[in-house]
Design a protein around this motif. Structure first.
Motif, mmCIF file in Angstrom:
data_model
loop_
_atom_site.group_PDB
_atom_site.id
_atom_site.type_symbol
_atom_site.label_atom_id
_atom_site.label_comp_id
_atom_site.label_asym_id
_atom_site.label_seq_id
_atom_site.Cartn_x
_atom_site.Cartn_y
_atom_site.Cartn_z
ATOM 1 N N UNK A 1 3.380 -36.773 -22.013
ATOM 2 C CA UNK A 1 2.395 -36.877 -20.974
ATOM 3 C C UNK A 1 1.360 -35.812 -21.343
ATOM 4 N N UNK A 2 1.416 -35.175 -22.377
ATOM 5 C CA UNK A 2 0.435 -34.089 -22.587
ATOM 6 C C UNK A 2 -0.619 -34.824 -23.276
ATOM 7 N N UNK A 3 -0.604 -35.954 -23.633
ATOM 8 C CA UNK A 3 -1.792 -36.876 -24.063
ATOM 9 C C UNK A 3 -2.686 -37.177 -22.726
ATOM 10 N N UNK A 4 -2.066 -37.263 -21.675
ATOM 11 C CA UNK A 4 -2.934 -37.503 -20.513
ATOM 12 C C UNK A 4 -3.847 -36.265 -20.215
ATOM 13 N N UNK A 5 -3.446 -35.199 -20.471
ATOM 14 C CA UNK A 5 -4.169 -33.952 -20.318
ATOM 15 C C UNK A 5 -5.155 -33.779 -21.406
ATOM 16 N N UNK A 6 -4.707 -34.191 -22.682
ATOM 17 C CA UNK A 6 -5.621 -33.966 -23.602
ATOM 18 C C UNK A 6 -6.919 -35.173 -23.420
ATOM 19 N N UNK A 7 -6.492 -36.267 -22.648
ATOM 20 C CA UNK A 7 -7.719 -37.110 -22.438
ATOM 21 C C UNK A 7 -8.727 -36.529 -21.496
ATOM 22 N N UNK A 8 -8.064 -35.879 -20.519
ATOM 23 C CA UNK A 8 -8.875 -34.887 -19.555
ATOM 24 C C UNK A 8 -9.688 -34.178 -20.232
ATOM 25 N N UNK A 9 -9.172 -33.498 -21.157
ATOM 26 C CA UNK A 9 -10.048 -32.467 -21.834
ATOM 27 C C UNK A 9 -11.097 -32.987 -22.703
ATOM 28 N N UNK A 10 -10.886 -34.098 -23.360
ATOM 29 C CA UNK A 10 -11.783 -34.995 -24.150
ATOM 30 C C UNK A 10 -12.983 -35.296 -23.173
ATOM 31 N N UNK A 11 -12.933 -35.947 -21.994
ATOM 32 C CA UNK A 11 -13.788 -36.182 -21.202
ATOM 33 C C UNK A 11 -14.498 -34.811 -20.478
ATOM 34 N N UNK A 12 -13.943 -33.822 -20.187
ATOM 35 C CA UNK A 12 -14.695 -32.908 -19.365
ATOM 36 C C UNK A 12 -14.823 -31.814 -19.998
ATOM 37 N N UNK A 13 -14.397 -31.603 -21.030
ATOM 38 C CA UNK A 13 -14.789 -30.137 -21.823
ATOM 39 C C UNK A 13 -15.380 -30.546 -23.309
ATOM 40 N N UNK A 14 -14.996 -31.553 -24.016
ATOM 41 C CA UNK A 14 -15.460 -31.970 -25.192
ATOM 42 C C UNK A 14 -16.728 -32.783 -25.334
ATOM 43 N N UNK A 15 -16.937 -33.607 -24.467
ATOM 44 C CA UNK A 15 -17.935 -34.812 -24.665
ATOM 45 C C UNK A 15 -18.879 -34.559 -23.536
ATOM 46 N N UNK A 16 -20.281 -34.349 -23.962
ATOM 47 C CA UNK A 16 -20.711 -34.294 -25.176
ATOM 48 C C UNK A 16 -20.276 -32.888 -25.835
ATOM 49 N N UNK A 17 -20.354 -32.944 -27.342
ATOM 50 C CA UNK A 17 -20.004 -31.843 -28.038
ATOM 51 C C UNK A 17 -21.086 -31.173 -28.328
ATOM 52 N N UNK A 18 -21.443 -30.016 -27.545
ATOM 53 C CA UNK A 18 -22.416 -29.028 -27.941
ATOM 54 C C UNK A 18 -21.871 -27.632 -27.492
ATOM 55 N N UNK A 19 -21.784 -26.971 -28.761
ATOM 56 C CA UNK A 19 -21.152 -25.534 -28.704
ATOM 57 C C UNK A 19 -21.752 -24.750 -29.899
ATOM 58 N N UNK A 20 -22.262 -23.593 -29.505
ATOM 59 C CA UNK A 20 -22.764 -22.841 -30.489
ATOM 60 C C UNK A 20 -22.303 -22.366 -31.602
ATOM 61 N N UNK A 21 -20.747 -21.987 -31.409
ATOM 62 C CA UNK A 21 -19.746 -21.819 -32.489
ATOM 63 C C UNK A 21 -18.456 -22.125 -31.941
ATOM 64 N N UNK A 22 -17.410 -21.666 -32.891
ATOM 65 C CA UNK A 22 -16.013 -22.075 -32.464
ATOM 66 C C UNK A 22 -15.714 -20.835 -31.346
ATOM 67 N N UNK A 23 -16.193 -19.779 -31.218
ATOM 68 C CA UNK A 23 -15.789 -18.869 -30.083
ATOM 69 C C UNK A 23 -16.149 -19.366 -28.892
ATOM 70 N N UNK A 24 -17.224 -20.139 -28.648
ATOM 71 C CA UNK A 24 -17.706 -20.755 -27.458
ATOM 72 C C UNK A 24 -16.538 -22.034 -27.190
ATOM 73 N N UNK A 25 -16.014 -22.605 -28.144
ATOM 74 C CA UNK A 25 -15.044 -23.806 -27.923
ATOM 75 C C UNK A 25 -13.912 -23.192 -27.377
ATOM 76 N N UNK A 26 -13.443 -21.955 -28.083
ATOM 77 C CA UNK A 26 -12.164 -21.446 -27.691
ATOM 78 C C UNK A 26 -12.176 -20.899 -25.980
ATOM 79 N N UNK A 27 -13.341 -20.337 -25.941
ATOM 80 C CA UNK A 27 -13.493 -19.695 -24.534
ATOM 81 C C UNK A 27 -13.623 -20.744 -23.862
ATOM 82 N N UNK A 28 -14.269 -21.667 -23.785
ATOM 83 C CA UNK A 28 -14.487 -23.101 -23.005
ATOM 84 C C UNK A 28 -12.971 -23.764 -22.508
#
Length: 295
Positions: free
Chosen positions: A220-247
């Motif tokens: 079931x965690x794969x469903x959560x990962x699909x939510x993360x992909x849609x709502x957080x990672x796409x489109x991918x626009x981060x200044x650095x990895x710290x911003x990825x972690x914080x988001x």
């Protein structure tokens, strides 16, 4: 028309045509060159094929079941989602965690600022970007409480996964629980009996439960990962990895504030029906292959 449909139902390579799959324009050209029809338009071919819902330009991938214990492993996970273990209902002090890793989340710093959407205009993201590295996102999802525990690591592996386990198991209600079942796939970080023994040695009330090989869709965690992909990672626009972690951390808080358990409807009865259909499909495929070889 029958010959047209018959050709469309054969792979191009079987007829020595160097194409991966047919399109209506390619079929029209091939039909005319073989003298099956005269000059014909692609729209006419499409109309004829539509009568039998033939769509040779589409394809779907599939895989044979290779895990000899597929049904047993799948039933264990499905029973846990229904709050049952070995035929006995789970107690109030027993929990089910679904866990996995989402690998290689990149920080792509766009060379020009992303433009917000406007009237009759979509968000605009510049294609060119600089690479700011990548990290792994590990998450544990409490199936019945709809709570996510996540962490970021430089890479996946045994130690990062055990860090996630410790993060969850060191807090209540899991630390004092009778049993905490961890549903995982067969990734290298938690594969096999060694991983199960390692988990139990670190946390005696933890039980590792593997999904079948090639069946991460049961996790079931794969469903959560699909939510993360849609709502957080796409489109991918981060200044650095710290911003990825914080988001990612901020999204976990936002998600946990309103999350409800997934409405998981696939049961062991559905599994029986699926396996029966797969058996029929496998038998038909093998029979068809034998006939082709005989021909």
């Amino acid at each position: 028309m029958a010959q047209v449909k018959a050709l469309a139902c054969r792979l191009p390579t079987e007829t020595e045509v160097p194409l991966a799959r047919w399109s209506c324009p390619e079929l029209a050209v091939e039909l005319a060159s073989r003298g099956i029809t005269g000059p014909i338009s692609a729209s006419t071919v499409r109309r004829w094929l539509r009568e039998d819902a033939i769509k040779p330009w589409q394809h779907r991938s599939w895989i044979f079941i290779t895990d000899p214990d597929f049904q047993v492993k799948a039933e264990r996970a499905l029973d846990l989602y229904a709050r049952t273990w070995q035929g006995v209902p789970l107690g109030a002090d027993e929990y089910v965690i679904s866990a996995d890793e989402k690998t290689s989340i990149q920080a792509r710093c766009r060379c020009h600022p992303t433009l917000a959407p406007g009237r009759a205009r979509a968000m605009r993201v510049n294609h060119t970007y600089g690479r700011g590295g990548a990290l792994a996102y590990l998450a544990a999802y409490d199936v019945h409480r709809a709570k996510v525990f996540g962490r970021t690591e430089a890479r996946t592996g045994i130690d990062p996964f055990m860090n996630l386990v410790a993060q969850v198991m060191s807090q209540e209600p899991y630390a004092g629980a009778k049993r905490v079942f961890w549903v995982v796939d067969n990734g290298s970080s938690h594969r096999g009996q060694k991983a199960a023994d390692r988990l139990t040695a670190a946390f005696p009330n933890a039980v590792l439960v593997h999904t079948p090989v090639h069946a991460s869709w049961l996790n079931q965690v794969e469903i959560y990962f699909s939510v993360v992909q849609r709502k957080v990672v796409s489109p991918n626009d981060f200044t650095d990895l710290a911003q990825v972690r914080d988001r990612l951390r901020a999204f976990e808080d936002r998600y946990n504030a309103t999350a409800q358990p997934f409405q998981w409807k696939f049961t062991t009865s559905d599994l029986d029906g699926l396996l029966a259909r797969l058996d029929r499909h496998t038998s038909d495929h093998q029979e068809e292959s034998s006939l082709r070889l005989a021909a």
